[in-house]
Each structure stands twice: as C-alpha cells, then as structure tokens.
Design an enzyme around this catalytic site. Structure first.
Site, PDB file in Angstrom:
ATOM      1  N   GLY A  42      15.768 -24.304   3.063  1.00 50.10           N
ATOM      2  CA  GLY A  42      16.937 -25.019   2.571  1.00 50.10           C
ATOM      3  C   GLY A  42      18.178 -24.612   3.348  1.00 50.10           C
ATOM      4  N   CYS A  43      19.188 -25.456   3.300  1.00 52.21           N
ATOM      5  CA  CYS A  43      20.395 -25.184   4.087  1.00 52.21           C
ATOM      6  C   CYS A  43      21.124 -23.945   3.576  1.00 52.21           C
ATOM      7  CB  CYS A  43      21.297 -26.404   4.105  1.00 52.21           C
ATOM      8  SG  CYS A  43      21.660 -27.112   2.480  1.00 52.21           S
ATOM      9  N   TYR A  44      21.302 -23.855   2.255  1.00 54.13           N
ATOM     10  CA  TYR A  44      21.970 -22.661   1.713  1.00 54.13           C
ATOM     11  C   TYR A  44      21.160 -21.390   1.971  1.00 54.13           C
ATOM     12  CZ  TYR A  44      25.392 -25.445  -1.045  1.00 54.13           C
ATOM     13  OH  TYR A  44      26.408 -26.271  -1.454  1.00 54.13           O
ATOM     14  N   ALA A  51      21.775 -20.138   5.477  1.00 58.12           N
ATOM     15  CA  ALA A  51      23.074 -19.481   5.667  1.00 58.12           C
ATOM     16  C   ALA A  51      23.127 -18.126   4.979  1.00 58.12           C
ATOM     17  CB  ALA A  51      24.191 -20.395   5.138  1.00 58.12           C
TER      18      ALA A  51
END
Lengths: 342, 342, 342, 342
Positions: free
Chosen positions: D145-147, D150
């Site tokens: 996932g993107c979060y 990061a």
C-alpha cells in the site's frame, strides 16, 4: 459610543485579518493604520480585499499615530511590541498578536527567541479554564500562537479530565499564510502548490513551549510535547492531529464525555457528532473551531483533532474575541462561526 | 418583523451560499430548508461550514414545506423551478437561482436547454440600466448566471457609452464550484488541481444567450458574443477577460470616463485605480466586483476584466441583493464588500 | 561519444528543467553548472528533485567554467546572454532560453525591453514552417517564449491556410513557474492559491511582439495581436485560448482539415479528436502540445486552444528539441510526450 | 526479447501510472489493456496524458484478453485479483497492485476487509530486509500500500537497529489520487482545494495492519501503530510523519548512523543531508523516496519523515521495481529518481 481601534502592522496578514473582522464589528470604529516599509501607501494596493478601506493611507508606526485610541492591535515582528506598548497609556487596551508576551518562563523565551524577555500578559485563549476571568477588564492581552490555539483546544479537555499521559505527540498542517507575507523562495506558489513538507522538526518550533505551558497548566503537571509542523498547499487553515496515551481505566465513553463537558457552552468550539471529522475548509474565514476525538483501543491512545482558520481563530479572531471580553462586550460580537465554503 | 425565508435545494453549493448570507442578514429569519435526495439528513453533515444550522434537518421539497414564507429561494436543477413556483402564491417573493426564467426569447431557451420555456422574470442584476426599477416590489426574480454577471459588469459600460463594436470576445476562468456538487470524474480534485481546461467551446455554453441579451439591450443593437469558459484550479471565483474593437474616436480617456461614470455610485462594483488589476482572491466570499479596463491602442481594442465570487455576487449574493430591492430594504443589507483573503 | 552540456543559471526554474531533461537524454553528459548568487551551493539544496545531481556544486558563471562543452544552455536574466555567448566559440552550440535573441526588429526589442538589441538567432520552434531547416547545423538558437510557443502552435495552421483575419485575440493562463523563482509578494503561495488575475494587460507583455512576428511570417502579412496573460493557481502549464475572425468561405471542415494537415506528422503536437479539449494536466512535465480548434458559426470566429507545459515544451523541452535538430540527432531523443497525471 | 506486459484496470489511477512507467521501460512491450465499465473506450479519452497509447481501446478484463503475456499488472478493486490471477499460468508474473495478497494473517484481512482471505504473495518492498531474495524469480508479487511504503521506509531503520519502543505514532498526508478515480462528493475539487481533513481515525484504516506487519518483522517483536491519515489539497504525494520513543542510550548520532547504514546503497531512498527535510514536490512523478530523521532530546523521541509519490513509489513504481527484480533485470531499469518540480 464606538470603540476606536488602531492597527499597527496593517499591511501584513495578521493586520489585514484583524481589519477584516473589525470592519464587521458593530461597536468598533477603525482609526489609525500604520506600517513601516509600506507607510505612505494606499491600503487598497496592499490589501485589495478590504474594499471599504481602499483609500486609507498607512502612517508610520509611531506613538503619535497610535495615540487617542481605545484599543491598539499590534501585528508586528517578534520583539517589537514592547517598545510600542510602553508608549501607550495603561488605559489603552493593547492586544499583541505577536509572540512577545505569551510565555511565562523567561528561560523559554530566551531559548526559543534568543532575545530578552519582554514580560507576560493575560493570555487570550478564552476557552482555557480560568482564562475569561483574567481577560475581563484587562488592558494588555497576548494573543496565542495559531498552532497553540489549535493544539490546546484539541487536547486540553483530555488533560483537564486527567485522561492522558503527560506526553503528547502532535503533527499539524498549516496553510502558508501562517508564514507571513514577506517573500521567501520556499513560500512561492510554485514551490508550495502540490507539496507537503515539514519544518522545525525535533522540538525547535517556537510554538512548542507555549503548548507545553497551556497543557501543563490544565493538567497540573508538566506535559511533554513532540510537535511537528508541516506546510500544506493552501492559504489558510490548521489541522492539528494530536494524541496521547490514555491513562488506565479510560474508555471511549469517558473520553467523549470529557469533551462534551468541556465544550457544552463554548460559542466557538464545535465538538462534531461522532463519525464526522474536522476539515479546515469548514472554518475558512470564521472564528469557529471543529474538534473531534477518538479512543483507539488497539494502541490505548486518545486521538484529538482540531481544525481552525489560522488567521481568524488562530490570530485575529482570537484577538477580537479577547477584546470583547476585556471591554465587557458580548464575547461573540462581530465574530462569526460561519465558514466560507466550498 | 423578520422576513421569513425558505431555501429549496439547501444541500448544494448555491443553496449553501444563500444560507451563509442569510445567516448574516439582520432582517431575515431562516425557515424551511428542503432537498430531494438529501431529505432527512442533518445540514451539519451536508454543509459543515454552516455551524448555526448544523442541527437542522432537510425536508422534502414540497409545497407544504415551502408554504408560509415571505421569500423562497429556489436552488434547483434547471427545469424544476416552474413547477415549484406555481404552487407559491403571488405575494411570496420567489427568487430562482437557476436558469429557468432568465431568457426572454423562448427560441434561445429551446436551443440551449432543449425543453419548453417556462417564462421570463425580472432579471436580478441591479447594476444594469433600468434593472432596479423592475426589481422594486417584484415578487418573482430570475438571478443571473455567474458568467453573465461577470461579463455584463465588465462590458456594459463600454456598450452603454457606445464605445465598442458589437462583437465581444470573452474568455473566462471559473472555480469548480460553478460546476456544482454532483460528483463527476472531471471535477475530482485529482483532475482539477494543477490543470486549466476549456469547455463548451464554440458558442455552446448556456450562458451565451444571456450575455447577448444583456449586452444587446444596453447597446441598443445586437451584440455578438464569442464566449469560451475555462475551468481553473480553485474552488471559487470568476475572472472574465472581455474585449471588443473600439469604435472610431475612442481614446483611453473616454473609455476610463465611461467606466467611472457607470460605477461612480454602485455599492458593489469597484473600478480599480489605474494600474491595479482584478484578482478573484480579493472578492472571495464577498459580493464585491472588481473591474478594470484598458484601451490597447496597438490593436484598437477595449479590454475589460472583472473578478467576482461566482457563488456570492455570481449567485447567492446577487439573489440577496435583488431580494433587498424587491422588499424595499436597503440594497446592501447583510451583504459585504469585504473579501476573505489571502 | 557523448555531447557535453553546460547550464548557466542552473538554480532557476528554466535551468532546473533543462537539467531534468538532460538527465534523461541518452546522448548528453552534464558538465558545468553555474549560478551567480547561488555559486558555491550544492544543487541538492536548490533543486532537490534532481537527485542524481544533488552533490554537484554550482560554479560562478564565467567563460572558464563554461569552456570545453559542446552545448551551453543559457538560463539567464534578460540582457545577460550576449556577453556570455560572445566568449564561447563559434563551434559551441549556444542555446539561449532567455529573450535576448528572439526578436528580428531591433525597434521591438527597444520598445519592450528598453535596452540595446543583441541580435537575432535561429528561432527554436521547429513546428513553424521552415524552422527545422534553419535550426539544422546551427550553433546559435533562440528558444521561444513560453506564451509564444503555446499561441503560435494554436494559431499558425489557421494563418498558414489563409483562413483567418489578421487580428487575433488571445487570453492565456499560466502557472506561476513562468514568473520565475525570485521571490516577490504577489507570487507567494498565499496570494496565488485560489486566485486568478491578469497582468500586462493592453499590449504591454513582452511576448506580444514575438507572437506577432511568428504569426505574421506564417500569414505573409502583419497580424495584430491582442494578448492578455493571466496567472493561474498552478505551478506549471499554459492554456492559450486564441481566436480570430474567419475569412469568407471558411467552414468547420476547412478549419479542421488545415489543422490535421499541419500536425499530421509532428511528433509533439497532438490535434485532439473532435469533442476533446486540451488540459494542462495532460502535458505536465512532457514536451507534448495538445491542440484543439472549433469554428463558431454564430460569430464567425475560429477558436484555437493549446495546452503546454510552460517549463518543458515552453522552455527547456523546446530547447532540447532544437538542440537535437542542430546536432543532427533524432529530434525526439530524450524527450517524452507522456504527461505526469493526475 | 521484450517483456510483454498487460494491465488489467487500465482506466484508473494505478493503471494509468503503471502504463506511464512501462512506456518508458526499455525492456517492456505493452500488450493488452483492459477495463470493465470502460471497456470499448479509447485510452486517449480516459488517460489523455498517455499520448502514445491514445488510440488503444480497452478490452474487457477476461482470461482471454490477458493471456499470452509475460507480466500482468492487476489494478483492480479489492477482492477481485484472486479470480483473475487463478486463470493466469504459474509462469506468468502476476503483480497485484491491490491489497488482496499483502497480509499474512487471515484474521487481519477479515477484520479490515470483511471478506475471505485470498492468500499471501511475496511483498514488493525491496528495501525491507530480506525482501529482494524473496522477490527474485517470484511469479506472484503483492505491491505494498502507498501509506505502508512511506511509513515502513521512514521507520524500519530505527526498528532494525533496535532504537525505538514498539509503539509508533504516525500522521500522514496524502494527495487525493490515493482515493482513486471513482467520483465521490468529498473528493470533488471544490471540497478538496483549501482543505485538510483526517479520515479513518482511531485505527480503522486498512493500511494499519500492513504497517504493523512490516515494522514488527523488522523489530522482531510486535510494534503497535497509531495511524492517522489525512487528505491534503494536492493530486499526488504522501508525507509521513512518524515517531516513536527512543530506547535508553539512543543518541542523535546513533539514530543518524542507523539510517545512513540502512540507506547507503539503496537506489531509490535518499537520506537527506542534515537540516534538509522531505517535500512531496521533490519526488513528484519519480520513484525516489526522501527520508530524514531527527532525535528530539526534550521528549526522547525519534521523528522520521518520508516523502513519496503515492502513485509512483507508492504503487506503480514499486510494482515495476519489483518486476525488475523478479525478472532478473537491473532493479532500476526504466525507473527514475528525478522528480517533476516545481
């Protein structure tokens, strides 16, 4: 009889915002407007949104220009307010929208601002316990910083009700107007649009000691604060995401109850219905504060989030609200809870 | 005694904006709020910026719900206003913020909207010659479109003074709220931010016949309009850049004089000092209009530019201004010229 | 063997963009990077998006620093290119991304720039008739202005096909990066976000004579240009909305045919399918140009609209495209038509 | 011989981004493009920024359409990948950009997604310890996932070096493209611009268990995560502000050393020089990650901040990076570290 108000520093964002609010205030008559580098210019060229004042010309910020007013708002760079305030009589209500008189501990001032401490004035965040009594009748008011306003209103009910460990973690996003109108490369539209970035990371932001001061007083013990501000691609608004570990026995219900109690009668703070979350757009241009709180059982933390307009409730609206209290006017005179959205 | 106002279509952007303004109007009491798909919902969930109305619940848009008010604002999709208006008595002031009653020529309506023409009501742009007399005492008002408001106020002084050829070229940029609140892919934030794009190019936009109608009436002959709207990455605001070839003998001075004369006594239109140009941010949330005009000698064209807030002066502010006139109130009651900037 | 390229003015937006493109160019090796006020600084602090160059340090812009390169890109303030170019040998390809060598008529230069005219170099807009032949083998190239690039590509097919009256009306919206990186108050994010505003109205913008030069050459007679630039709340992109009265006998089909013919074989200009309109987001970061054209029968005007990235096709991409031609490389080497969207 | 790649779900943001990257990948040839509701449409109408693919038409997402490719990227709604993947042979590299195969614990899946767990595939975050070995030669990859991308890259060095307490507090701001292309009212440009707002507060966001999984594995013990996502007014980018209490004996130097060690040889993660902080604009459109870390002595916390492009490194870039590893290509083939800024 109208309250006669002057604004020193009328060309900047804080000065412009207080003028926007005073224009809508039924008891106030706007007197002298001063600036320094912009003295002699028409306000219409500097603040084109303030149409009724377009033809007013800025005077230099001098004791003479500011004399003869009931209220003087100071929207000056840090460190300059004391010299101006000294020249105004004790009966004049002086409202400092800068940082000079916010901190109680001179050591904090010296550490974060690097100059001599000017003193401490009654603190203009009426929603804090005991604050209204200190503001009533006062002739000197220190307006809180924008971040401390958002953070204190998000978190103080948890500390007032003794629900949270004295270590708060705060990440706040601010619109660019909080950084002022002096042009700097990183504040250019080209740099800001499409970008989120932090600054003052690791405890260095000047608003940190002010948050600690507020939360510690409410909690009755020292609250440590980890504060990370970020710059968001919008002109106005602060979204403060705050959390702290819950003390033993805390439940979602007890958290909710504490916030409901704290904000039951506050005219500007809106505890949102469960399931609805604050958004800065909803308070754009208004003195309202949206607050919501959750208890995350999986990690045992209280998460409290607030949204304010940094220039209104976070600066000039807070200033006018405190002015109303100091002068014995209805606290809500001339101050709206209605945002300009979308 | 307060004017009692209802709003049909209170969940959309036009409905929300008229409520924002009515909340600040000292003579108005807000009555029924209705919606269709959103009936039964709290306004606080739909319009979270309207804090004082947060706990109001939307009713269905029916004659019963709208009965018993002095004023009814209609913020409905095109084609739905007539059926509602018919059920309201002739003494009720009905203000249509949609397009249904703006056009005089039924053929224009059929061509641009494709349905039967509902009729023509007095046109709510008070600044146009003769408009105030037609609005005074009226009980039916058609609020102008947002683009025609901006364009007519930019150009009509040039046509009223017989300075320009009857062919205007207009390129206008609008914020996305002008496209409404119904979610469509091209209106997503992801698509809009960082992008400028035109639409309705080549004469197809529905506001074109309304511009022609306004300018032709002022000019006393048919004015052709080439109109290109563009979508700009901002929520609010219209910047209309309008030009037309100057007639023989026109000079920069005669152009300036015509605009000064036209707007000398207008409370909401500000002809800016020479050298200063309109910006939508300066009128954000306000009913003010910024206008500037130049004569480009090298091409013999008059360039007139206006900035408005499409939701305020362009829709709901214009509606309230006309309401004030129709009801015999001071035209400026409850309507500010002060923008929320930055 | 790699082409060795230097960039003078590497800390600004044009310099940064040409570096971004050169990093992706398979035939180029990046040599000296120079600046003036920023000499001595790491590029990583000035252009943090150029990760592979983060540890390069800016030299002063001197003849010594720029010596020994095959290509030198000049991204300097207006008026400074000639002095630098003089010191570079005739075999070095010098590409000026400033305005100094764009205009043919010294009187135009004097009128719009107020200084002595430096001369005229081959004009780097390959899509104009005859341009490629003039660029091939050239060792001096004047990169077009961003607005003239967008406007010329929108309108030249209409003039090349003798379809339009020689009077064009142009309104263009530009992202803020077109105004450069030097901090000025009106370019602050706080001022720009949420605002559209015009500037240089009435024929005063310095790109006007360049547009006239391009369109007049194609038309074979002088074309007058009414040009109004506006500043849009986005970092990059130009949307140029251009129109001109059609000559007798013009039809929608003849207009379409002219544009199809003009752009049938162009690698970077995309005439969109009918019904689809340009959007700056679609060309963000790419060298592509989106063009669409319509004929508005009701007013007899051709409306041509283009979207470019002002920094890529409008500055640095156009520079690299012309470099490829001048050096005999494939024109499309290292230059993408793919935008970064959404 | 080229790697032949198909994309299922080519009309959405993840599908469009993977196509943007594959177009620049020298070893890949783009094969079938499929969609569901958009099958039969030209890609030029759906993804106008992908000029080279403008005339490609979307097929339906069927086994037949996806047959005959070396790699199939799945950009489908949650829960739909397993059915498609089953129909693709074991030799086909299937890369799922959805959530279906990320989580190891079926109970986590059921709790956060409410459906049956489809299984667990090798996890495509090459920078995590041991990840590259698991990806090499694999024919099934779950893109993070993107979060979690990061957050894991911001925090894992602190946990790998045993510097932090197993309780992380994370506040992340994401651009709106992370919420996808399906139109919803709260994602309208009018709502998003000028607004910051949180969502999924209190532990409910579906990316939370994925963060816990990653950090716990690195730490060798369960790490609790308090995660608050916020929606920021920008199209792309995630800024993740992460912190955790430092263990005894930790110093600013030991923190810095741990991050320098972790990222010394990583091609895409850039530990910024001290004093410089991540900004999402700097990684716009690139696969780069900017990371910075600080130790706040006053509260004893490590604050680690990362910036990524949510669509590139956070989705499609991560997918291509893992594809390169799985296929034995150089990991950096076709993937840039250069952002499109400003």
């Amino acid at each position: 009889m109208a309250v006669r108000a002057a604004v020193a520093g009328a060309s900047g964002y804080a000065g412009g915002e207080v003028l926007r609010l005073l224009l809508a205030h039924p008891e106030v008559e706007i007197g002298a407007l001063t600036g320094n580098s912009n003295a002699g210019q028409r306000l219409g060229a500097l603040q084109p949104h303030l149409l009724p004042l377009a033809d007013r010309v800025l005077a230099e910020t001098t004791a003479e220009a500011l004399a003869g007013h009931d209220v003087v708002f100071l929207a000056l760079p840090h460190g300059q307010s004391a010299a101006v305030a000294e020249q105004l009589g004790p009966d004049v209500l002086v409202i400092d929208m800068g940082a000079d008189f916010r901190l109680r501990d001179p050591a904090d001032w010296v550490r974060f601002y690097g100059s001599e401490h000017a003193g401490t004035w009654p603190y203009g965040l009426p929603e804090l316990p005991g604050a209204r009594a200190r503001l009533a009748g006062s002739r000197r008011i220190a307006v809180p910083g924008c971040y401390p306003t958002a953070v204190s209103l998000a978190l103080f009910p948890a500390y007032a009700a003794q629900l949270a460990e004295p270590e708060a973690v705060i990440v706040a996003a601010s619109g660019t107007s909080g950084a002022g109108k002096a042009p700097k490369p990183h504040l250019l539209g080209s740099e800001v649009m499409g970008s989120m970035s932090p600054y003052g990371v690791g405890g260095g932001h000047r608003h940190t000691p002010e948050m600690i001061q507020n939360l510690s007083e409410v909690a009755g013990r020292r609250v440590a604060v980890s504060f990370t501000p970020t710059l968001a691609p919008m002109s106005r608004g602060i979204l403060a995401t705050c959390s702290a570990a819950a003390l033993a026995g805390v439940t979602a219900d007890s958290v909710r109850a504490a916030y409901e109690k704290a904000y039951a009668d506050e005219p500007y703070v809106r505890l949102l219905p469960e399931g609805q979350w604050p958004a800065t757009a909803a308070v754009h241009g208004s003195n309202a504060v949206q607050v919501q709180v959750a208890y995350d059982e999986s990690v045992g933390r209280i998460i409290a989030i607030s949204a304010i307009d940094n220039l209104t409730k976070g600066t000039a609206g807070g200033a006018v609200q405190s002015m109303n209290i100091a002068l014995g006017l209805d606290e809500t005179t001339g101050l709206s809870t209605i945002g300009v959205a979308p």
